[in-house]
Design a protein around this motif. Structure first.
Motif, PDB file in Angstrom:
ATOM      1  N   GLY A  69       0.780  -1.227   0.000  1.00 22.87           N
ATOM      2  CA  GLY A  69       0.000   0.000   0.000  1.00 22.87           C
ATOM      3  C   GLY A  69       0.814   1.279   0.000  1.00 22.87           C
ATOM      4  O   GLY A  69       1.963   1.295   0.434  1.00 22.87           O
ATOM      5  N   LEU A  70       0.166   2.335  -0.492  1.00 26.65           N
ATOM      6  CA  LEU A  70       0.834   3.628  -0.541  1.00 26.65           C
ATOM      7  C   LEU A  70       1.185   4.109   0.869  1.00 26.65           C
ATOM      8  O   LEU A  70       2.250   4.684   1.090  1.00 26.65           O
ATOM      9  CB  LEU A  70      -0.071   4.650  -1.248  1.00 26.65           C
ATOM     10  CG  LEU A  70       0.478   6.058  -1.412  1.00 26.65           C
ATOM     11  CD1 LEU A  70       1.797   6.037  -2.164  1.00 26.65           C
ATOM     12  CD2 LEU A  70      -0.539   6.918  -2.153  1.00 26.65           C
ATOM     13  N   ALA A  71       0.311   3.848   1.806  1.00 28.24           N
ATOM     14  CA  ALA A  71       0.560   4.281   3.186  1.00 28.24           C
ATOM     15  C   ALA A  71       1.821   3.621   3.723  1.00 28.24           C
ATOM     16  O   ALA A  71       2.602   4.242   4.444  1.00 28.24           O
ATOM     17  CB  ALA A  71      -0.629   3.935   4.065  1.00 28.24           C
ATOM     18  N   THR A  72       2.012   2.374   3.372  1.00 28.61           N
ATOM     19  CA  THR A  72       3.199   1.649   3.828  1.00 28.61           C
ATOM     20  C   THR A  72       4.459   2.271   3.244  1.00 28.61           C
ATOM     21  O   THR A  72       5.480   2.376   3.912  1.00 28.61           O
ATOM     22  CB  THR A  72       3.110   0.168   3.424  1.00 28.61           C
ATOM     23  OG1 THR A  72       1.973  -0.407   4.079  1.00 28.61           O
ATOM     24  CG2 THR A  72       4.349  -0.591   3.845  1.00 28.61           C
ATOM     25  N   VAL A  73       4.365   2.681   1.996  1.00 29.86           N
ATOM     26  CA  VAL A  73       5.508   3.325   1.357  1.00 29.86           C
ATOM     27  C   VAL A  73       5.817   4.634   2.074  1.00 29.86           C
ATOM     28  O   VAL A  73       6.973   4.934   2.362  1.00 29.86           O
ATOM     29  CB  VAL A  73       5.226   3.584  -0.138  1.00 29.86           C
ATOM     30  CG1 VAL A  73       6.314   4.471  -0.744  1.00 29.86           C
ATOM     31  CG2 VAL A  73       5.144   2.272  -0.889  1.00 29.86           C
ATOM     32  N   TYR A  74       4.777   5.386   2.396  1.00 36.43           N
ATOM     33  CA  TYR A  74       5.001   6.647   3.096  1.00 36.43           C
ATOM     34  C   TYR A  74       5.606   6.386   4.469  1.00 36.43           C
ATOM     35  O   TYR A  74       6.465   7.131   4.945  1.00 36.43           O
ATOM     36  CB  TYR A  74       3.684   7.414   3.249  1.00 36.43           C
ATOM     37  CG  TYR A  74       3.410   8.346   2.084  1.00 36.43           C
ATOM     38  CD1 TYR A  74       4.140   9.512   1.918  1.00 36.43           C
ATOM     39  CD2 TYR A  74       2.428   8.046   1.153  1.00 36.43           C
ATOM     40  CE1 TYR A  74       3.893  10.366   0.859  1.00 36.43           C
ATOM     41  CE2 TYR A  74       2.175   8.899   0.076  1.00 36.43           C
ATOM     42  CZ  TYR A  74       2.905  10.053  -0.061  1.00 36.43           C
ATOM     43  OH  TYR A  74       2.669  10.898  -1.110  1.00 36.43           O
ATOM     44  N   ARG A  75       5.158   5.307   5.122  1.00 33.03           N
ATOM     45  CA  ARG A  75       5.704   4.988   6.441  1.00 33.03           C
ATOM     46  C   ARG A  75       7.171   4.606   6.333  1.00 33.03           C
ATOM     47  O   ARG A  75       7.998   4.973   7.174  1.00 33.03           O
ATOM     48  CB  ARG A  75       4.883   3.862   7.084  1.00 33.03           C
ATOM     49  CG  ARG A  75       3.582   4.364   7.701  1.00 33.03           C
ATOM     50  CD  ARG A  75       2.823   3.251   8.433  1.00 33.03           C
ATOM     51  NE  ARG A  75       2.234   2.284   7.516  1.00 33.03           N
ATOM     52  CZ  ARG A  75       0.931   2.009   7.422  1.00 33.03           C
ATOM     53  NH1 ARG A  75       0.076   2.649   8.199  1.00 33.03           N
ATOM     54  NH2 ARG A  75       0.500   1.113   6.588  1.00 33.03           N
ATOM     55  N   ALA A  76       7.500   3.879   5.283  1.00 33.88           N
ATOM     56  CA  ALA A  76       8.891   3.470   5.076  1.00 33.88           C
ATOM     57  C   ALA A  76       9.756   4.693   4.775  1.00 33.88           C
ATOM     58  O   ALA A  76      10.879   4.818   5.266  1.00 33.88           O
ATOM     59  CB  ALA A  76       8.971   2.466   3.925  1.00 33.88           C
ATOM     60  N   ILE A  77       9.212   5.597   3.981  1.00 34.52           N
ATOM     61  CA  ILE A  77       9.934   6.820   3.644  1.00 34.52           C
ATOM     62  C   ILE A  77      10.240   7.580   4.927  1.00 34.52           C
ATOM     63  O   ILE A  77      11.351   8.044   5.165  1.00 34.52           O
ATOM     64  CB  ILE A  77       9.099   7.705   2.690  1.00 34.52           C
ATOM     65  CG1 ILE A  77       9.088   7.087   1.292  1.00 34.52           C
ATOM     66  CG2 ILE A  77       9.630   9.122   2.661  1.00 34.52           C
ATOM     67  CD1 ILE A  77       8.119   7.768   0.326  1.00 34.52           C
ATOM     68  N   SER A  78       9.220   7.685   5.758  1.00 38.15           N
ATOM     69  CA  SER A  78       9.376   8.391   7.024  1.00 38.15           C
ATOM     70  C   SER A  78      10.463   7.741   7.883  1.00 38.15           C
ATOM     71  O   SER A  78      11.289   8.432   8.497  1.00 38.15           O
ATOM     72  CB  SER A  78       8.034   8.385   7.748  1.00 38.15           C
ATOM     73  OG  SER A  78       8.037   9.287   8.811  1.00 38.15           O
ATOM     74  N   ALA A  79      10.458   6.409   7.912  1.00 40.03           N
ATOM     75  CA  ALA A  79      11.447   5.683   8.715  1.00 40.03           C
ATOM     76  C   ALA A  79      12.860   5.903   8.191  1.00 40.03           C
ATOM     77  O   ALA A  79      13.792   6.127   8.964  1.00 40.03           O
ATOM     78  CB  ALA A  79      11.109   4.195   8.715  1.00 40.03           C
ATOM     79  N   MET A  80      13.006   5.853   6.875  1.00 33.41           N
ATOM     80  CA  MET A  80      14.332   6.056   6.296  1.00 33.41           C
ATOM     81  C   MET A  80      14.806   7.486   6.493  1.00 33.41           C
ATOM     82  O   MET A  80      15.993   7.738   6.673  1.00 33.41           O
ATOM     83  CB  MET A  80      14.315   5.682   4.804  1.00 33.41           C
ATOM     84  CG  MET A  80      14.170   4.186   4.565  1.00 33.41           C
ATOM     85  SD  MET A  80      14.381   3.701   2.827  1.00 33.41           S
ATOM     86  CE  MET A  80      12.766   4.048   2.146  1.00 33.41           C
ATOM     87  N   GLN A  81      13.883   8.411   6.466  1.00 31.47           N
ATOM     88  CA  GLN A  81      14.264   9.803   6.692  1.00 31.47           C
ATOM     89  C   GLN A  81      14.751   9.979   8.122  1.00 31.47           C
ATOM     90  O   GLN A  81      15.724  10.686   8.370  1.00 31.47           O
ATOM     91  CB  GLN A  81      13.082  10.736   6.412  1.00 31.47           C
ATOM     92  CG  GLN A  81      12.817  10.910   4.920  1.00 31.47           C
ATOM     93  CD  GLN A  81      11.696  11.897   4.632  1.00 31.47           C
ATOM     94  OE1 GLN A  81      10.661  11.878   5.295  1.00 31.47           O
ATOM     95  NE2 GLN A  81      11.897  12.745   3.652  1.00 31.47           N
ATOM     96  N   SER A  82      14.065   9.312   9.049  1.00 32.34           N
ATOM     97  CA  SER A  82      14.480   9.394  10.453  1.00 32.34           C
ATOM     98  C   SER A  82      15.864   8.792  10.623  1.00 32.34           C
ATOM     99  O   SER A  82      16.674   9.261  11.417  1.00 32.34           O
ATOM    100  CB  SER A  82      13.482   8.643  11.339  1.00 32.34           C
ATOM    101  OG  SER A  82      12.219   9.285  11.310  1.00 32.34           O
ATOM    102  N   ALA A  83      16.112   7.728   9.865  1.00 40.11           N
ATOM    103  CA  ALA A  83      17.415   7.060   9.948  1.00 40.11           C
ATOM    104  C   ALA A  83      18.491   7.862   9.221  1.00 40.11           C
ATOM    105  O   ALA A  83      19.678   7.582   9.341  1.00 40.11           O
ATOM    106  CB  ALA A  83      17.306   5.658   9.360  1.00 40.11           C
ATOM    107  N   GLY A  84      18.043   8.846   8.445  1.00 43.74           N
ATOM    108  CA  GLY A  84      19.001   9.682   7.735  1.00 43.74           C
ATOM    109  C   GLY A  84      19.513   9.087   6.432  1.00 43.74           C
ATOM    110  O   GLY A  84      20.448   9.607   5.833  1.00 43.74           O
ATOM    111  N   THR A  85      18.913   8.018   5.989  1.00 41.52           N
ATOM    112  CA  THR A  85      19.385   7.375   4.756  1.00 41.52           C
ATOM    113  C   THR A  85      18.602   7.828   3.531  1.00 41.52           C
ATOM    114  O   THR A  85      18.956   7.520   2.400  1.00 41.52           O
ATOM    115  CB  THR A  85      19.260   5.851   4.868  1.00 41.52           C
ATOM    116  OG1 THR A  85      17.915   5.511   5.191  1.00 41.52           O
ATOM    117  CG2 THR A  85      20.188   5.324   5.956  1.00 41.52           C
ATOM    118  N   LEU A  86      17.518   8.541   3.786  1.00 44.05           N
ATOM    119  CA  LEU A  86      16.713   9.073   2.686  1.00 44.05           C
ATOM    120  C   LEU A  86      16.519  10.553   2.989  1.00 44.05           C
ATOM    121  O   LEU A  86      16.161  10.915   4.106  1.00 44.05           O
ATOM    122  CB  LEU A  86      15.348   8.361   2.636  1.00 44.05           C
ATOM    123  CG  LEU A  86      14.424   8.777   1.494  1.00 44.05           C
ATOM    124  CD1 LEU A  86      14.949   8.226   0.171  1.00 44.05           C
ATOM    125  CD2 LEU A  86      13.017   8.237   1.747  1.00 44.05           C
TER     126      LEU A  86
END
Lengths: 148, 148
Positions: free
Chosen positions: B56-73
DNA sequence: ATGAAAGTGAGATTGATTCTCACTTTGGGA
DNA sequence: TCCCAAAGTGAGAATCAATCTCACTTTCAT
């Protein structure tokens, strides 16, 4: 049947560059100039309507768009998902420092120098434009914060 | 009753830093790494679902958010009102040049030097952070464009 | 093996910005 | 001074990226 009333138009249409003089635009430009530092569309709308009630939000957005086209209003970042705006009449190429304490905006000379351009060129890249925003404390807030 | 099927999980959870290993996140990370240059959330979603339908799109957004927090995105700008993203594993402080032709993203050393900091300080201001994005042509597109 | 916590899909929701439309105002001619 | 086409406006609808809700599934430390 409209409750819209005629408002006297003022002169600072300068911010728009072109376009007709309407009382609303004059009021919006005046309010924008009166804002201290950076602001958000909604804040500008509140500021305008507090002086001249009845001006719609759409009109404010249209005025913002017009001023941006004229180059007298610039986006200096964002706050809570809203574009952070600021009046900017400085002519030369520069950027802005937004005070994280009071929202004041001060012009800063562009830090992109030959060194950066050359470093990019060394890799084969070509820099055609850039976007820079600095955050920090304006002189006033810095002085207030620092207890020497 | 769900049509969700189990997908084998891969290893590159590294982009998340922390959190549980789910097949979806693995697929999203893999797709993000496979993207050539900068991309938008919707594009990443399309890339992922073309390989693993059902995410789902929501899952992608959640993953994006997680990677941003990790500093890798990181967000390297915007395109048509959508955040422009890019994988970034370079550790040191730097910025990005986004190719306006192909979307490639290349790291650029930070141009904010002592000169800038001092110029601001001279006026009394204090720069605490900044945001810089360069636009231009990557080496490949520059070479293709220029007909020497 | 277990269960509490983390993660997920689908769809609803939010909220800034833009658009639509009928009406009003502006300003360059006649 | 009058006309009127074009520009501008208000109210509310529409967009649309991003977030949230909720019931269900998966992960993983114990």
């Amino acid at each position: 049947m409209s409750s819209r009333r005629t408002i006297r138009s003022t002169e600072p249409m300068a911010l728009y560059g072109r376009g007709r003089v309407s009382a609303q635009r004059a009021a919006i430009a005046k309010a924008a100039e009166a804002m201290s530092g950076a602001f958000v569309a909604e804040e500008l709308h509140r500021a305008v309507t507090s002086v001249e009630p009845g001006i719609g939000l759409a009109t404010v957005y249209r005025a913002i768009s017009a001023m941006q086209s004229a180059g007298t209003l610039v986006t200096v970042g964002e706050r809570d998902g809203c574009a952070l705006l600021a009046i900017c009449v400085r002519g030369d190429h520069h950027h802005h420092l937004v005070c994280t304490e009071c929202g004041a905006v001060v012009g800063i000379d562009c830090p992109i120098d030959e060194t950066t351009m050359r470093a990019a060129a060394r890799e084969g890249h070509l820099v055609t434009s850039h976007q820079i925003v600095l955050y920090g404390l304006c002189a006033r807030c810095r002085a207030r914060t620092e207890n020497t």
